[in-house]
Motif scaffolding. Structure first.
Motif, PDB file in Angstrom:
ATOM      1  N   VAL A 109     -46.496  18.721-124.124  1.00  0.00           N
ATOM      2  CA  VAL A 109     -46.034  20.034-123.700  1.00  0.00           C
ATOM      3  C   VAL A 109     -46.661  20.414-122.162  1.00  0.00           C
ATOM      4  N   LEU A 110     -45.765  20.441-121.172  1.00  0.00           N
ATOM      5  CA  LEU A 110     -46.340  20.398-119.873  1.00  0.00           C
ATOM      6  C   LEU A 110     -45.743  21.851-119.614  1.00  0.00           C
ATOM      7  N   ARG A 111     -46.603  22.764-118.935  1.00  0.00           N
ATOM      8  CA  ARG A 111     -46.335  23.906-118.632  1.00  0.00           C
ATOM      9  C   ARG A 111     -46.779  24.190-117.133  1.00  0.00           C
ATOM     10  N   ILE A 135     -43.652  27.945-118.302  1.00  0.00           N
ATOM     11  CA  ILE A 135     -42.400  27.278-118.796  1.00  0.00           C
ATOM     12  C   ILE A 135     -42.716  25.926-119.302  1.00  0.00           C
ATOM     13  N   ALA A 136     -42.204  25.856-120.558  1.00  0.00           N
ATOM     14  CA  ALA A 136     -42.626  24.614-121.262  1.00  0.00           C
ATOM     15  C   ALA A 136     -41.743  23.416-121.145  1.00  0.00           C
ATOM     16  N   GLN A 137     -41.962  22.426-120.796  1.00  0.00           N
ATOM     17  CA  GLN A 137     -41.214  20.990-121.043  1.00  0.00           C
ATOM     18  C   GLN A 137     -41.757  20.019-122.004  1.00  0.00           C
ATOM     19  N   VAL A 138     -41.005  19.931-123.024  1.00  0.00           N
ATOM     20  CA  VAL A 138     -41.566  19.133-124.177  1.00  0.00           C
ATOM     21  C   VAL A 138     -41.169  17.857-123.957  1.00  0.00           C
ATOM     22  N   TYR A 139     -41.954  16.769-124.358  1.00  0.00           N
ATOM     23  CA  TYR A 139     -41.696  15.351-124.284  1.00  0.00           C
ATOM     24  C   TYR A 139     -41.949  14.761-125.579  1.00  0.00           C
ATOM     25  N   ARG A 197     -37.021  23.015-112.459  1.00  0.00           N
ATOM     26  CA  ARG A 197     -37.493  21.447-112.277  1.00  0.00           C
ATOM     27  C   ARG A 197     -36.921  20.745-113.684  1.00  0.00           C
ATOM     28  N   PHE A 198     -36.123  19.558-113.365  1.00  0.00           N
ATOM     29  CA  PHE A 198     -35.593  18.763-114.565  1.00  0.00           C
ATOM     30  C   PHE A 198     -36.158  17.469-114.370  1.00  0.00           C
ATOM     31  N   SER A 199     -36.407  16.885-113.497  1.00  0.00           N
ATOM     32  CA  SER A 199     -36.410  15.147-113.338  1.00  0.00           C
ATOM     33  C   SER A 199     -38.087  15.220-113.902  1.00  0.00           C
ATOM     34  N   ALA A 245     -40.354  15.928-110.925  1.00  0.00           N
ATOM     35  CA  ALA A 245     -40.335  17.325-110.432  1.00  0.00           C
ATOM     36  C   ALA A 245     -41.238  18.122-111.433  1.00  0.00           C
ATOM     37  N   VAL A 246     -41.191  17.935-112.765  1.00  0.00           N
ATOM     38  CA  VAL A 246     -41.811  18.469-113.875  1.00  0.00           C
ATOM     39  C   VAL A 246     -43.343  18.164-113.651  1.00  0.00           C
ATOM     40  N   GLU A 247     -43.628  16.985-113.488  1.00  0.00           N
ATOM     41  CA  GLU A 247     -45.074  16.423-113.372  1.00  0.00           C
ATOM     42  C   GLU A 247     -45.552  16.995-112.183  1.00  0.00           C
ATOM     43  N   ALA A 248     -45.003  17.028-111.199  1.00  0.00           N
ATOM     44  CA  ALA A 248     -45.808  17.708-110.104  1.00  0.00           C
ATOM     45  C   ALA A 248     -45.791  19.335-110.115  1.00  0.00           C
ATOM     46  N   ALA A 249     -45.067  19.947-110.712  1.00  0.00           N
ATOM     47  CA  ALA A 249     -45.195  21.429-111.101  1.00  0.00           C
ATOM     48  C   ALA A 249     -46.208  21.624-112.268  1.00  0.00           C
ATOM     49  N   THR A 250     -46.832  20.767-113.027  1.00  0.00           N
ATOM     50  CA  THR A 250     -47.579  20.819-114.191  1.00  0.00           C
ATOM     51  C   THR A 250     -48.916  21.468-113.953  1.00  0.00           C
ATOM     52  N   GLU A 251     -49.238  22.578-114.675  1.00  0.00           N
ATOM     53  CA  GLU A 251     -50.417  23.078-114.516  1.00  0.00           C
ATOM     54  C   GLU A 251     -51.293  23.083-115.957  1.00  0.00           C
ATOM     55  N   ASP A 252     -50.629  22.845-116.947  1.00  0.00           N
ATOM     56  CA  ASP A 252     -51.246  22.729-118.201  1.00  0.00           C
ATOM     57  C   ASP A 252     -50.546  21.683-118.856  1.00  0.00           C
TER      58      ASP A 252
END
Length: 899
Positions: free
Chosen positions: A96-98, A103-107, A879-881, A884-891
């Motif tokens: 779970v990258l926030r 905003i969470a992106q779940v992988y 961010r979708f790719s 882009a998600v990885e670069a914006a991840t803070e948590d």
């Protein structure tokens, strides 16, 4: 469930609790340092002063301890967003990258794990909201909030939302059921071994009030039932059915008809003007046996009283469950042939009632290796409590919603005798069941639910509706059974089990126009306008929904006599393949803003109570202007969403300027209108004129209508009332202009002059004597309030949960639809609940913004961290790719199966 911490976060305090109370810098450490230092100072004072100081110190100490304790309790529910957590039932690790806004992106590697991850995150951020929703949709709010919720529970129990949701589970595909069950597993994994004080501060407040409660496990039915609440919010013209009858009761049939002008089909461009269905059906019989304007016998006085009571009862339903009126949405899609990038653009901003937390929470769900076993790769706006993405895009297609607004609910006045109902000259048995409503801090309430062929008797459910049982007379020529009574039944498509949950998952997985249309076919309630764009450059529109076909005696505009079979629904619905649809229209764009979907030649009756087209026509005009200057881009789409031009002002202002007023004080406001461009910004140029105009508008509606219409029918100032006043402006001596309370007979110009004079005085009281210093934003305030405890009347609790006082532009019937009720004041009642612009050519170039934030915890920095941006008309990168998600991840939080 076992919490562990990765090496990367081993040195950090658990975000769920903040600093340890015993550690330096924690609340207890600060208190200790304060006490020791103060004590040393007091010892040097004379004895009398020391005694006084000790008492003061004790009071201060109690206050500090209370503050520290409160801080700990408020912060305790904040979720862990970094490190790792062990969860039973996972197939593998879930990340779970926030980002900076939480905003969470779940992988994950499986569909089940994606659903479990989404359920876990939703519960982390918003479980109290989810729990309240499931209590509301089950008719169990009184278990949490006591007697005040009994009436709402009675309505929901009578309609049987949860009973319908329970039947829907069996209708869903195995994949959808599995997804719902995995989502529930994720929610329950978060709840496991957690006390209520660690889940939400609202539970702590309720416990202080005497509630002894531990949440039940989440189930798939809990998710499905919330879709009924959304259908209720978007149910169509039920309120208009009653208002037509009550207006006729107040002012007579002829004058009441003036308050419901015919839809201006010749002035408003429908959503679909071409396409296979539309082209074919216009060549066929335009009626197919459907009577649009049947003869409608009048209601007698006791029946009108019963309907008035029903309307009042509906208004007492919680506002956050939806009023079914005063809301709308904008969406449009533009072909890549007309954009700078050469790829389509899709914009959407649903207008819903304001609440805290907001109805949406942003999230992405991504299979690490997208393929047949794990095909999901989607991002967008979700409902907490419901798995999947409701509005958004995947790797191939984007979609947006606006409310289609068909007439899918009818009220029937029934003749009841004991346990039977009169139907076609015969008494037929009602279905009867008993319900028990548990009441926190009070006695149980028992209700009897009666259901006939047209649906539940909603007039049974509240003490305020008791006089319905005393109604003895029927319609013209109708004999009421001896000892009988009248009741009001609700027939509504959402009370029939459906497959909307299948549609949500299928939309998330759609890859092209054909699979998108196939997915939309299952979206039964609420019926929506769906706009579409894909990476291949196609744009389109599809109308889904279960829309009933009525017999010739029922046009859906007023309540019908339930004992007459010619008023029944046929049992059939408009075929999906006959619903309006278009792919790649010649015009190059599609605009939907709740206006008529098709013109009057369409063979099936959908409704005549469409939105009257002010927003849709304005959007079309703005798009046309921009396209005339060259290709458009995402910034153009965002600018259109923020347009604040008032559609009524160009009609009314010339008349206002023609009315002579005394110079100086009296005409200061009127002079502002002379060079006004009809925009309504919160501040700056033209804001003073907007403020004056809207106060004039509110006063004008009060002067023209409120002397003859009862308070529950007061003019709210929306598009219907704009149409009514537009017609009246051409009739300066129409009786509506006259104030029946006064002896003299007022004309149009008399009333306009009085409205402007009273507006001038009101703005002096509210803002300033200097007209140039007035602002619309000073009057038009957005207050975000918790729909439950935020209305408790307890100051500290409301201060904890609510966030108030944003001055915003826009207004009712405006593209930037920050609606307000002219009968109530200038505060925002509904607003764009989010805004998005998607760019299929480069998903990372898309933009989005939420009305509030993703968190439901008032101590979280993400509670309303998007509201300032929203109010300023700004958006966030979507961010979708993976990069882009990885670069914006803070948590980064890893959910992992136990060893």
């Amino acid at each position: 469930m076992t919490d562990t911490t990765s090496s990367a976060s081993a040195q950090q305090p658990d975000p769920a609790t903040g600093p340890s109370p015993a550690a330096p810098g924690g609340p207890a450490g600060a208190v200790a340092a304060f006490v020791v230092g103060t004590w040393r100072g007091f010892r040097s004072l004379p004895l009398p002063m020391r005694l006084t100081a000790y008492v003061a110190l004790g009071l201060v100490l109690l206050l500090v301890l209370a503050t520290a304790t409160t801080t700990v309790l408020v912060r305790r529910p904040l979720p862990q967003t970094a490190g790792s957590v062990e969860i039973a039932g996972l197939d593998g690790e879930v990340e779970v990258l926030r980002d900076e806004h939480g905003i969470a992106q779940v992988y994950a590697d499986t569909m089940g794990d994606l659903a479990r991850g989404q359920g876990y995150v939703h519960a982390q951020d918003r479980f109290f909201e989810m729990d309240v929703r499931r209590h509301a949709t089950a008719g169990r709010l009184a278990e949490l909030f006591g007697e005040e919720a009994v009436e709402s529970d009675a309505y929901v129990r009578t309609m049987g939302w949860r009973r319908v949701a329970e039947k829907e589970v069996a209708l869903l595909t195995p994949d959808t059921r599995a997804f719902l069950e995995a989502y529930a597993d994720g929610v329950n994994a978060y709840l496991d071994d957690r006390g209520t004080s660690s889940i939400s501060v609202e539970y702590t407040v309720l416990r202080l009030g005497g509630l002894d409660y531990q949440p039940e496990d989440w189930t798939p039915v809990d998710s499905l039932a919330w879709l009924k609440a959304m259908a209720w919010d978007l149910r169509g013209n039920m309120g208009d059915e009653i208002d037509r009858v009550l207006s006729a009761d107040a002012v007579g049939t002829e004058r009441a008809a003036e308050l419901f002008p015919a839809y201006p089909y010749d002035e408003v461009t429908p959503i679909v003007t071409q396409g296979a269905v539309v082209d074919q059906v216009y060549e066929q019989d335009a009626e197919r046996g459907q009577t649009r304007l049947p003869l409608r016998p009048g209601f007698e006085a006791d029946q009108r009283a019963a309907l008035r009571d029903l309307r009042d009862g509906m208004e007492r339903m919680p506002a956050w469950l939806g009023r079914g009126e005063g809301i709308g949405s904008n969406s449009w899609v533009v072909s890549g042939e007309l954009t700078e990038s050469g790829d389509p653009l899709l914009a959407n901003d649903p207008h819903l009632g304001t609440s805290l937390p907001g109805v949406w929470t942003q999230m992405g769900l991504h299979c690490r290796d997208v393929g047949p076993q794990c095909p999901l790769d989607v991002s967008g706006f979700t409902f907490s409590g419901v798995p999947g993405v409701i509005i958004g895009h995947n790797a191939d297609v984007a979609w947006g919603f606006t409310n289609l607004g068909p007439d899918v609910a009818d009220l029937f006045v029934e003749r009841v005798s004991g346990e039977d109902v009169l139907r076609d000259g015969e008494l037929r048995p009602l279905r009867i069941r008993e319900e028990v409503i548990r009441v926190q801090g009070g006695e149980d309430v028992r209700i009897t639910v009666r259901t006939g062929s047209h649906g539940p008797l909603v007039s049974d459910v509240a003490e305020q509706l008791a006089e319905v049982a005393d109604v003895a007379s029927g319609r013209l020529g109708t004999i009421v059974p001896e000892g009988g009574e009248a009741a009001v039944a609700l027939q509504w498509t959402a009370l029939q089990p459906g497959t909307t949950a299948d549609a949500i998952l299928a939309l998330n997985l759609a890859t092209d126009w054909d699979s998108f249309r196939a997915a939309a076919a299952d979206f039964e309630a609420p019926a929506q306008n769906l706009v579409y764009a894909d990476t291949e450059g196609h744009i389109g529109y599809q109308a889904p929904g279960r829309i009933p076909i009525r017999k010739s005696g029922n046009d859906g505009t007023v309540p019908s006599a339930g004992w007459l079979p010619e008023n029944d629904w046929t049992g059939s619905v408009v075929p999906y393949d006959a619903l309006p649809s278009v792919l790649d229209p010649d015009e190059g764009f599609v605009v939907t803003a709740n206006q008529a979907v098709v013109g009057p030649g369409y063979p099936y009756f959908l409704t005549d109570d469409w939105d009257r087209g002010a927003r849709s026509e304005r959007i079309r005009d703005l798009l046309t202007e921009r396209l005339a200057a060259g290709p458009v881009d995402a910034d153009d789409m965002l600018e259109v969403q923020l347009d604040t031009r008032n559609p009524m002002a160009p009609v009314l202002v010339p008349h206002l300027l023609d009315v002579p007023l005394d110079g100086g004080y009296a005409d200061d406001g009127q002079e502002l209108l002379g060079d006004w461009d009809f925009s309504q910004p919160a501040e700056g140029e033209h804001s003073a004129a907007a403020a004056y105009y809207n106060v004039v508008w509110a006063n004008l509606l009060d002067l023209v209508f409120d002397d003859e219409l009862p308070a529950d029918l007061a003019a709210d100032g929306g598009q219907r009332w704009m149409a009514v006043v537009t017609d009246l402006l051409d009739e300066p001596d129409d009786p509506w202009w006259d104030d029946v309370v006064t002896e003299e007979v007022e004309t149009r110009d008399d009333t306009l002059a009085r409205a402007m004079t009273e507006a001038r005085d009101e703005l002096v009281r509210r803002q300033a004597r200097d007209a140039e210093s007035w602002t619309w934003g000073h009057l038009h305030r957005l207050d975000l309030r918790s729909a439950t405890l935020g209305e408790s009347g307890i100051g500290p609790v409301e201060a904890l949960l609510n966030r108030d006082d944003w001055g915003v532009g826009g207004g009712s019937a405006i593209v930037d639809a920050t609606s307000w009720d002219a009968a109530e004041g200038y505060a925002v009642t509904a607003a764009p609940s989010m805004r998005l612009v998607t760019s299929p050519g480069d998903w990372d170039a898309s933009r989005w913004i939420n009305l509030t934030g993703v968190s439901g915890h008032p101590a979280s920095s993400h509670y309303t961290d998007q509201t300032d941006l929203w109010a300023a008309g700004e958006t966030l990168p979507w961010r979708f790719s993976d990069d882009a998600v990885e670069a914006a991840t803070e948590d980064r939080l890893v959910l992992q199966p136990p060893d």
